[in-house]
Structures are given as C-alpha cells and as structure tokens.
Design a protein around this motif. Sequence first.
Motif, PDB file in Angstrom:
ATOM      1  N   THR A   7    -125.371  37.728  63.113  1.00  0.00           N
ATOM      2  CA  THR A   7    -126.287  38.375  63.869  1.00  0.00           C
ATOM      3  C   THR A   7    -126.527  37.540  65.147  1.00  0.00           C
ATOM      4  O   THR A   7    -126.439  38.129  66.139  1.00  0.00           O
ATOM      5  N   LEU A   8    -126.899  36.118  64.918  1.00  0.00           N
ATOM      6  CA  LEU A   8    -127.133  35.325  66.150  1.00  0.00           C
ATOM      7  C   LEU A   8    -125.933  35.358  67.118  1.00  0.00           C
ATOM      8  O   LEU A   8    -126.020  35.649  68.316  1.00  0.00           O
ATOM      9  N   ILE A   9    -124.660  35.370  66.474  1.00  0.00           N
ATOM     10  CA  ILE A   9    -123.411  35.357  67.315  1.00  0.00           C
ATOM     11  C   ILE A   9    -123.145  36.354  68.074  1.00  0.00           C
ATOM     12  O   ILE A   9    -122.966  36.747  69.244  1.00  0.00           O
ATOM     13  N   HIS A  10    -123.327  37.754  67.386  1.00  0.00           N
ATOM     14  CA  HIS A  10    -123.360  39.081  68.053  1.00  0.00           C
ATOM     15  C   HIS A  10    -124.123  39.272  69.112  1.00  0.00           C
ATOM     16  O   HIS A  10    -124.085  39.918  70.089  1.00  0.00           O
ATOM     17  N   MET A  11    -125.415  38.660  68.786  1.00  0.00           N
ATOM     18  CA  MET A  11    -126.413  38.793  69.987  1.00  0.00           C
ATOM     19  C   MET A  11    -126.037  37.791  71.211  1.00  0.00           C
ATOM     20  O   MET A  11    -125.974  38.282  72.303  1.00  0.00           O
ATOM     21  N   MET A  12    -125.534  36.605  70.885  1.00  0.00           N
ATOM     22  CA  MET A  12    -125.178  35.724  72.003  1.00  0.00           C
ATOM     23  C   MET A  12    -124.026  36.530  72.894  1.00  0.00           C
ATOM     24  O   MET A  12    -123.503  36.118  73.900  1.00  0.00           O
ATOM     25  N   GLY A  13    -123.100  37.257  72.021  1.00  0.00           N
ATOM     26  CA  GLY A  13    -121.890  37.838  72.517  1.00  0.00           C
ATOM     27  C   GLY A  13    -122.220  39.083  73.262  1.00  0.00           C
ATOM     28  O   GLY A  13    -121.358  39.612  73.888  1.00  0.00           O
ATOM     29  N   GLY A  14    -123.566  39.641  73.243  1.00  0.00           N
ATOM     30  CA  GLY A  14    -123.616  40.898  73.895  1.00  0.00           C
ATOM     31  C   GLY A  14    -123.299  42.136  73.230  1.00  0.00           C
ATOM     32  O   GLY A  14    -123.366  43.191  73.791  1.00  0.00           O
ATOM     33  N   PHE A  15    -123.065  42.013  71.787  1.00  0.00           N
ATOM     34  CA  PHE A  15    -122.852  43.114  71.020  1.00  0.00           C
ATOM     35  C   PHE A  15    -123.823  43.596  70.244  1.00  0.00           C
ATOM     36  O   PHE A  15    -123.925  44.759  69.548  1.00  0.00           O
ATOM     37  N   LEU A  16    -124.957  43.045  70.264  1.00  0.00           N
ATOM     38  CA  LEU A  16    -126.490  43.571  69.542  1.00  0.00           C
ATOM     39  C   LEU A  16    -127.251  43.065  70.458  1.00  0.00           C
ATOM     40  O   LEU A  16    -127.341  42.097  71.196  1.00  0.00           O
ATOM     41  N   ALA A  17    -128.533  43.965  70.644  1.00  0.00           N
ATOM     42  CA  ALA A  17    -129.488  43.780  71.309  1.00  0.00           C
ATOM     43  C   ALA A  17    -130.706  43.231  70.443  1.00  0.00           C
ATOM     44  O   ALA A  17    -130.917  43.455  69.418  1.00  0.00           O
ATOM     45  N   PRO A  18    -131.308  42.242  70.954  1.00  0.00           N
ATOM     46  CA  PRO A  18    -132.469  41.620  70.153  1.00  0.00           C
ATOM     47  C   PRO A  18    -133.559  42.723  69.926  1.00  0.00           C
ATOM     48  O   PRO A  18    -133.932  43.517  70.805  1.00  0.00           O
ATOM     49  N   SER A  19    -134.023  42.628  68.807  1.00  0.00           N
ATOM     50  CA  SER A  19    -135.359  43.317  68.663  1.00  0.00           C
ATOM     51  C   SER A  19    -136.669  42.877  69.114  1.00  0.00           C
ATOM     52  O   SER A  19    -137.432  43.622  69.486  1.00  0.00           O
ATOM     53  N   ASN A  20    -136.645  41.797  69.332  1.00  0.00           N
ATOM     54  CA  ASN A  20    -137.614  41.077  70.052  1.00  0.00           C
ATOM     55  C   ASN A  20    -137.083  39.714  70.432  1.00  0.00           C
ATOM     56  O   ASN A  20    -136.172  39.246  70.308  1.00  0.00           O
TER      57      ASN A  20
END
Length: 305
Positions: free
Chosen positions: A43-56
């Motif tokens: 999940t962390l990597i997908h947020m770093m890669g721009g494929f997931l938005a942070p919820s907060n």
Amino acid sequence: MTTIHIDRTSRWFGNVVAVNDITMQIAPGVTGLLGPNGAGKSTLIHMMGGFLAPSNGSVTLDSTPIWRNEQAYRQIGLVPEREGMYDFLTGYEFVLANAQLHQLPDPPAAARAALATVEMEYAQERKISTYSKGMRQRVKMASALVHEPSVLLLDEPFNGMDPRQRMQLMELLRRMGDEGRTVLFSSHILEEVEQLASHIEVVVAGRHAASGDFRKIRRLMTDRPHRYLVRSSDDRRLAAALIADASTAGIELDWSEQALRIQAIDFTRFTELLPRVAREAGITLYAVSPSDESLESVFSYLVAA
C-alpha cells in the motif's frame, strides 16, 4: 537528487486501516522497506508510485504531491509484486509498449537497452507465457527502467528468482543507488535487506516501527526479550539456578509441556549461562527452543518498544 516524503500518511479501505499515520523520507541510495506479509508495504509503495491516493496526510516527490501528478510518472519506475502482464506478448513487445507510452524519442532502442540492463536479451523474442517467475520479474524490471527513472520502487522483487538472478538484481540496484537514484524495495526477509540496503524502514501492521541502518535494526531485534522453552532432567533445580541471574526476567513451569518457559533479557549472557549452569549442576538439557522467533513477533516487539 530526488526524495520522496511521506508525512502523517494513512490509507484505509472501508474499515480496514492498511497504513496508519506513517512519516518517513526515502532519499537517494538504496532503502529497504522491511516488514512481515500484510504489514502495509505494498500500500505504501502504491501511494509512492501514484497509484493510490492517501486517505490522510501527504506523499510528495521533491515537495510536489504524487497523486494525480502525471509529470511524476516520468521520474518513477514501479515494479509491482502482482503480475499484470500480457502473456501473449514477447518480452520485447511488453517493454516496447511501455517505452511508447512514455513517448520516448526512440522506443525500440530504449526497450532493447532496458532488456540488456536486466540481461534478458536472450529471451526477448519469446512469449511471456513461456517465462519462469524470475524471468517475468526481470521483464517487469526492464519495463520500469525503460524511461530511465530517477526513482525506482520495487515490491518484493526477489520473489521467484534463483540465486544467480538474485545476485544480478542486487548488483544492478546497488549500482543505481551509487549513481544517485532513489531506490526502494520491500521485503519480509531481514537478511535480504541487510545485503543490499544502506537504510532500512520497518513497518508492522500499518505502523512505522523503526528506522536506521541494518546494524541498528539488527541490534533492536537482538536486544529484545527472548522467550525459550527448555526441557531438562531437573526443571525445578535449573529454574532456581537461573532465576537469580540478571539475564532472566521470568521463569515459569509449564505443566502441559513439562518444560520451563524462560524470558531472557540479555540474549548473549543467557546463551552462555544456560549450558554452564546445567553442566555445573549435573543437569541434562533435553531441548532448548525459541518460542517467539516468528517475524510477526519480532516486528511486533519493535512496534511496542
């Protein structure tokens, strides 16, 4: 020099919190993201890669948010753990497609160069459906490298690789880190991370547990309390001899196991003390086994520390 900043970042899926208020910085060089399976690494990597938005919170690339930032993809290469490949394509066609998506000036040349970097030229004309797990990993790597990104994110990249492939990939990642690129890879195996990463970030159950070089992380893990199950010819006398020493914090007799459960707070001293005390007292040790050596228990201790 490209740096990823993760600031008070959380991500949840319905009622499930996958990442919980994490703050860390991924700087140039090779960083290992260490944690047991299900810790929130992907999940962390997908947020770093721009494929997931942070919820907060926020995930930024040199102070610019990554989410919905198309320009960030020019700097980031992602090698996901899951395989989203087109088996009917050849390795060359797969990497070429990514080069074309990036609108590189010479996609065929870029694709061939990326395949050469991961030493897959010999199989580039074969269909991906014929590839082994390790070969698929290397073609995914070539696809992520085709546009020469300054940031490379790899999710469990060594899964399925044989020892030779693993050594080749480690050498490639070291070289990229030495060139000043920002390389982050995840793993649940401490020894794997030790061999490669100059810096380690530990996550457990979605939380940031520890940060530092491998010596610091290894010391944290070694210095934690250790629990042992010990069977001997005279458990009561052995317990009486051990409890007086400062290396033990607690000893109890487990009637169901017919053994002692011992908590050692000084690992080195205890491992020297136990055989010596038994020998001096004429006690035979039948079994000495750690009862808390799973990765989950080790990492959970780091979270609680």
